[in-house]
Design an enzyme around this catalytic site. Structure first.
Site, short mmCIF file in Angstrom:
data_model
loop_
_atom_site.label_atom_id
_atom_site.label_comp_id
_atom_site.label_asym_id
_atom_site.label_seq_id
_atom_site.Cartn_x
_atom_site.Cartn_y
_atom_site.Cartn_z
CE1 TYR A 125 -3.99 -1.69 5.56
CE2 TYR A 125 -3.23 0.36 4.40
CZ TYR A 125 -4.35 -0.89 4.97
OH TYR A 125 -4.32 -1.33 3.57
CB SER B 231 -1.07 0.14 1.44
OG SER B 231 -1.73 1.54 1.00
P1 NDP Z 1 -11.47 -5.79 -0.11
O1 NDP Z 1 -12.38 -5.03 0.84
O2 NDP Z 1 -11.98 -5.32 -0.91
O3 NDP Z 1 -11.01 -7.08 0.16
C1 NDP Z 1 -10.17 -7.37 0.96
C2 NDP Z 1 -9.62 -8.95 0.70
O4 NDP Z 1 -9.69 -9.33 1.93
C3 NDP Z 1 -11.49 -9.83 0.50
O5 NDP Z 1 -12.02 -10.73 -0.25
C4 NDP Z 1 -11.46 -11.21 1.93
O6 NDP Z 1 -12.52 -11.76 1.37
C5 NDP Z 1 -10.00 -10.73 1.78
N1 NDP Z 1 -9.61 -11.54 3.48
C6 NDP Z 1 -9.83 -10.45 3.87
N2 NDP Z 1 -9.62 -12.06 5.67
C7 NDP Z 1 -9.13 -12.95 4.72
C8 NDP Z 1 -9.28 -13.88 5.30
N3 NDP Z 1 -8.38 -13.85 7.01
N4 NDP Z 1 -8.60 -15.04 5.21
C9 NDP Z 1 -9.13 -14.81 3.86
N5 NDP Z 1 -8.90 -13.78 2.25
C10 NDP Z 1 -8.86 -12.62 3.62
O7 NDP Z 1 -10.52 -4.82 0.15
P2 NDP Z 1 -9.29 -4.84 -1.29
O8 NDP Z 1 -9.57 -5.43 -2.33
O9 NDP Z 1 -9.48 -2.93 -1.53
O10 NDP Z 1 -8.00 -4.96 -0.78
C11 NDP Z 1 -7.00 -5.89 -1.49
C12 NDP Z 1 -5.70 -5.83 -0.46
O11 NDP Z 1 -5.26 -3.91 -0.57
C13 NDP Z 1 -5.80 -5.66 0.41
O12 NDP Z 1 -4.30 -5.82 0.85
C14 NDP Z 1 -5.61 -4.18 0.51
O13 NDP Z 1 -4.40 -4.11 1.78
C15 NDP Z 1 -4.41 -3.76 -0.44
N6 NDP Z 1 -4.78 -2.15 0.25
C16 NDP Z 1 -6.36 -1.90 -1.10
C17 NDP Z 1 -6.36 -0.02 -1.01
C18 NDP Z 1 -7.64 -0.04 -0.62
O14 NDP Z 1 -7.59 1.67 -1.28
N7 NDP Z 1 -8.92 -0.22 -0.79
C19 NDP Z 1 -4.89 0.64 -0.85
C20 NDP Z 1 -3.62 0.34 -1.05
C21 NDP Z 1 -3.61 -1.58 -0.32
P3 NDP Z 1 -12.98 -12.81 2.53
O15 NDP Z 1 -13.59 -11.72 3.40
O16 NDP Z 1 -14.38 -13.23 1.92
O17 NDP Z 1 -12.37 -13.21 2.95
#
Ligand code: NDP
Length: 246
Positions: free
Chosen positions: A156, A143
């Site tokens: 975070y 990030s």
């Molecule tokens: P979302 O919340 O849309 O997606 C997060 C995903 O992580 C979901 O599919 C969720 O699936 C999965 N997840 C969470 N906990 C678990 C777990 N214990 N096991 C397996 N899967 C898990 O957010 P984003 O798409 O934005 O995030 C994706 C990545 O991008 C993250 O690492 C985030 O930190 C990073 N990021 C995002 C930014 C933003 O502004 N959105 C900016 C910078 C980085 P489920 O709940 O079904 O398990």
């Protein structure tokens, strides 16, 4: 035939946001995709969409990345189904922003478990066979919070700095093995990510930011495709993508 035809990608956190968009983009390029997250129903819906849209193999593996056994199984099932793993997109993450003084210790633990240990389990499960086959590519989603610390992002950011450190270490250690690594650092992307924040002070801060420009998940998915479609001697180690300001 897409330029990734015959390749296989595992995407963690594929049930929403950046992970789902990345699965779509990689399938669009012809890669088989293995969709991993906890919400199996959403993965099944995406799998149906991808199967109808693209001529690629699609597999759903319900996975909690905080469980080492789950991640080991994810890689095993992928090998059994598609014969190997070419790309491992370490994308699953949680962003439970809070001020340290509000002492949300369980949320700190959750971020360490998902954002750091989850990524390590992916490395543990997939790296040995990539080294053995002499090729492979990790895409670790960090990030901009892994490059600078914002008010309330302290923990975070600590987890995302850790992801960046893992990526940089992998580049140093794996150079010469045929295994590549890309650290992707998005700025604000419009996804479900902030919906899990519980700190009232942070939520109030977010209200003030309404109306600012954000990226779309597809913008990050395009960076993943860029990194994995370079010639094998090209190692795209760092991609930072920020939205423009108004
Ligand atoms: P979302 O919340 O849309 O997606 C997060 C995903 O992580 C979901 O599919 C969720 O699936 C999965 N997840 C969470 N906990 C678990 C777990 N214990 N096991 C397996 N899967 C898990 O957010 P984003 O798409 O934005 O995030 C994706 C990545 O991008 C993250 O690492 C985030 O930190 C990073 N990021 C995002 C930014 C933003 O502004 N959105 C900016 C910078 C980085 P489920 O709940 O079904 O398990």
């Amino acid at each position: 035939m897409g330029q990734l035809s015959g390749k296989t990608a595992i995407i963690t956190g594929a049930s929403s946001g950046i992970g789902a968009a990345t699965a779509r983009s990689l399938a669009n390029e012809g890669a088989n995709v293995v969709l991993a997250a906890r919400r199996e129903e959403r993965l099944n819906d995406l799998a149906e969409e991808l199967t109808n849209e693209y001529e690629v193999g699609v597999k759903v593996v319900e996975t909690d990345v905080t469980k080492k056994d789950d991640v080991e199984r994810l890689v095993e099932v992928t090998k059994e189904t598609f014969g190997g793993v070419d790309f491992f997109v370490n994308n699953a993450g949680v962003m439970l922003l809070s001020f340290l003084k509000n002492d949300k210790v369980h949320e700190w633990e959750q971020m360490v478990d998902v954002n750091i240990k989850g990524v390590l389990y992916g490395i543990h499960a997939a790296l040995p066979s990539m080294i053995e086959q002499g090729s492979g590519h990790f895409i670790n989603v960090s990030s901009v919070a892994g490059h600078e610390v914002f008010p309330s992002s302290t923990v975070y950011s600590a987890t995302k700095y850790a992801v960046k450190a893992l990526s940089y270490g992998m580049e140093k250690e794996l150079s010469g093995t045929g295994v590549r690594v890309t650290n992707i650092s998005p700025g604000a992307v419009s996804t479900e990510l902030p919906e899990h924040i519980t700190d009232e002070e942070v939520l109030a801060m977010f209200k003030d930011r309404e109306g600012r420009i954000t990226l779309e998940s597809e913008d990050i998915a395009h960076s993943v495709v860029y990194a994995v479609t370079q010639p094998s001697y090209v190692n795209v180690n760092e991609v930072i993508v920020r939205p423009m300001k108004k």
